[in-house]
Scaffold this active site. Sequence first.
Site, mmCIF file in Angstrom:
data_model
loop_
_atom_site.group_PDB
_atom_site.id
_atom_site.type_symbol
_atom_site.label_atom_id
_atom_site.label_comp_id
_atom_site.label_asym_id
_atom_site.label_seq_id
_atom_site.Cartn_x
_atom_site.Cartn_y
_atom_site.Cartn_z
ATOM 1 N N LYS A 11 -30.328 -5.075 -17.403
ATOM 2 C CA LYS A 11 -30.600 -6.125 -18.386
ATOM 3 C C LYS A 11 -31.379 -5.599 -19.601
ATOM 4 O O LYS A 11 -31.943 -4.505 -19.562
ATOM 5 C CB LYS A 11 -31.365 -7.262 -17.706
ATOM 6 C CG LYS A 11 -30.546 -7.957 -16.620
ATOM 7 C CD LYS A 11 -31.332 -9.091 -15.979
ATOM 8 C CE LYS A 11 -30.511 -9.804 -14.919
ATOM 9 N NZ LYS A 11 -31.270 -10.932 -14.323
ATOM 10 N N TYR A 51 -22.684 -16.800 -16.574
ATOM 11 C CA TYR A 51 -23.701 -17.624 -15.915
ATOM 12 C C TYR A 51 -23.301 -19.095 -15.821
ATOM 13 O O TYR A 51 -24.160 -19.965 -15.665
ATOM 14 C CB TYR A 51 -25.040 -17.483 -16.647
ATOM 15 C CG TYR A 51 -25.705 -16.150 -16.408
ATOM 16 C CD1 TYR A 51 -26.211 -15.818 -15.156
ATOM 17 C CD2 TYR A 51 -25.824 -15.218 -17.428
ATOM 18 C CE1 TYR A 51 -26.817 -14.595 -14.926
ATOM 19 C CE2 TYR A 51 -26.436 -13.986 -17.210
ATOM 20 C CZ TYR A 51 -26.929 -13.684 -15.954
ATOM 21 O OH TYR A 51 -27.532 -12.464 -15.731
ATOM 22 N N PHE A 59 -33.077 -23.554 -17.153
ATOM 23 C CA PHE A 59 -33.307 -22.214 -17.705
ATOM 24 C C PHE A 59 -32.058 -21.589 -18.325
ATOM 25 O O PHE A 59 -32.119 -20.469 -18.835
ATOM 26 C CB PHE A 59 -33.858 -21.273 -16.622
ATOM 27 C CG PHE A 59 -32.951 -21.113 -15.422
ATOM 28 C CD1 PHE A 59 -31.870 -20.231 -15.447
ATOM 29 C CD2 PHE A 59 -33.183 -21.839 -14.261
ATOM 30 C CE1 PHE A 59 -31.037 -20.073 -14.351
ATOM 31 C CE2 PHE A 59 -32.351 -21.688 -13.154
ATOM 32 C CZ PHE A 59 -31.278 -20.804 -13.204
ATOM 33 N N ARG A 87 -28.227 -4.838 -3.454
ATOM 34 C CA ARG A 87 -29.235 -5.898 -3.417
ATOM 35 C C ARG A 87 -30.550 -5.380 -2.828
ATOM 36 O O ARG A 87 -31.630 -5.757 -3.271
ATOM 37 C CB ARG A 87 -28.696 -7.111 -2.667
ATOM 38 C CG ARG A 87 -27.492 -7.710 -3.432
ATOM 39 C CD ARG A 87 -27.056 -9.045 -2.954
ATOM 40 N NE ARG A 87 -28.028 -10.093 -3.178
ATOM 41 C CZ ARG A 87 -28.295 -10.656 -4.360
ATOM 42 N NH1 ARG A 87 -27.670 -10.252 -5.448
ATOM 43 N NH2 ARG A 87 -29.181 -11.618 -4.448
ATOM 44 N N THR A 93 -35.564 -11.216 -6.331
ATOM 45 C CA THR A 93 -35.365 -11.717 -7.689
ATOM 46 C C THR A 93 -36.665 -11.731 -8.486
ATOM 47 O O THR A 93 -36.687 -11.371 -9.659
ATOM 48 C CB THR A 93 -34.758 -13.140 -7.642
ATOM 49 O OG1 THR A 93 -33.543 -13.080 -6.900
ATOM 50 C CG2 THR A 93 -34.475 -13.667 -9.027
ATOM 51 N N ARG A 104 -36.531 -3.848 -9.259
ATOM 52 C CA ARG A 104 -37.236 -4.973 -9.879
ATOM 53 C C ARG A 104 -38.748 -4.816 -9.804
ATOM 54 O O ARG A 104 -39.457 -5.220 -10.725
ATOM 55 C CB ARG A 104 -36.772 -6.280 -9.255
ATOM 56 C CG ARG A 104 -35.351 -6.625 -9.698
ATOM 57 C CD ARG A 104 -34.828 -7.860 -9.030
ATOM 58 N NE ARG A 104 -33.560 -8.286 -9.615
ATOM 59 C CZ ARG A 104 -32.655 -8.982 -8.955
ATOM 60 N NH1 ARG A 104 -32.863 -9.334 -7.696
ATOM 61 N NH2 ARG A 104 -31.538 -9.337 -9.552
ATOM 62 N N ASN A 114 -35.792 -9.697 -14.919
ATOM 63 C CA ASN A 114 -36.037 -8.909 -13.710
ATOM 64 C C ASN A 114 -35.265 -7.590 -13.655
ATOM 65 O O ASN A 114 -35.026 -7.049 -12.588
ATOM 66 C CB ASN A 114 -35.783 -9.754 -12.464
ATOM 67 C CG ASN A 114 -34.366 -10.279 -12.384
ATOM 68 O OD1 ASN A 114 -33.499 -9.917 -13.173
ATOM 69 N ND2 ASN A 114 -34.119 -11.142 -11.419
ATOM 70 N N HIS A 117 -29.085 -7.201 -12.535
ATOM 71 C CA HIS A 117 -28.292 -8.201 -11.816
ATOM 72 C C HIS A 117 -27.409 -7.445 -10.848
ATOM 73 O O HIS A 117 -26.928 -6.352 -11.150
ATOM 74 C CB HIS A 117 -27.393 -8.998 -12.774
ATOM 75 C CG HIS A 117 -26.296 -9.732 -12.049
ATOM 76 N ND1 HIS A 117 -26.495 -10.959 -11.472
ATOM 77 C CD2 HIS A 117 -25.017 -9.373 -11.761
ATOM 78 C CE1 HIS A 117 -25.364 -11.333 -10.872
ATOM 79 N NE2 HIS A 117 -24.458 -10.387 -11.038
ATOM 80 N N GLU A 128 -16.929 -11.009 -10.948
ATOM 81 C CA GLU A 128 -17.756 -10.465 -12.022
ATOM 82 C C GLU A 128 -17.159 -9.184 -12.602
ATOM 83 O O GLU A 128 -17.170 -8.989 -13.820
ATOM 84 C CB GLU A 128 -19.177 -10.227 -11.496
ATOM 85 C CG GLU A 128 -19.882 -11.529 -11.163
ATOM 86 C CD GLU A 128 -21.189 -11.368 -10.410
ATOM 87 O OE1 GLU A 128 -21.873 -12.389 -10.221
ATOM 88 O OE2 GLU A 128 -21.534 -10.237 -10.004
#
Length: 141
Positions: A11, A51, A59, A87, A93, A104, A114, A117, A128
């Site tokens: 990100k 999203y 949010f 993950r 998260t 993270r 964070n 993704h 995705e």
Amino acid sequence: MSIEQTFSIIKPNAMKKNAIGDIVSMFEANGLKIAAAKITVLTTAKAEEFYAEHKARPFFGELVSFMTSGPVMLMCLQGEGAVLKNREIMGATDPKKANPGTVRAKFGDNVGENAVHGSDSPESAARELALFFEKHEICNV
């Protein structure tokens, strides 16, 4: 476990920290290989599409704004149990709740920013990946 592919985004906040190399090294050290990658700035339309499941959440606008605020690195990661492994490497998260040594925990600023993704299931990964990569762009590594 079998060889899987999963989707990952580094990100904007992690990109600003020049953390690409560190994050990719964490994936590779844990057996994940990069099968495809590109750096881009997401359009508002693409971020909203990605999203879409969060559209009704309070949010949503802030999330889209953040994800379009600067470059991101889009990746297809491949390896044994790639979805779950990714993950685990990413961590919780909320960076404050993420295990030490996870992406993270190291690079996340807060729940919204964070650092990364990762797909939450093989089905999400397929959806995705198809949103951001053409089939011919993904190598079988």
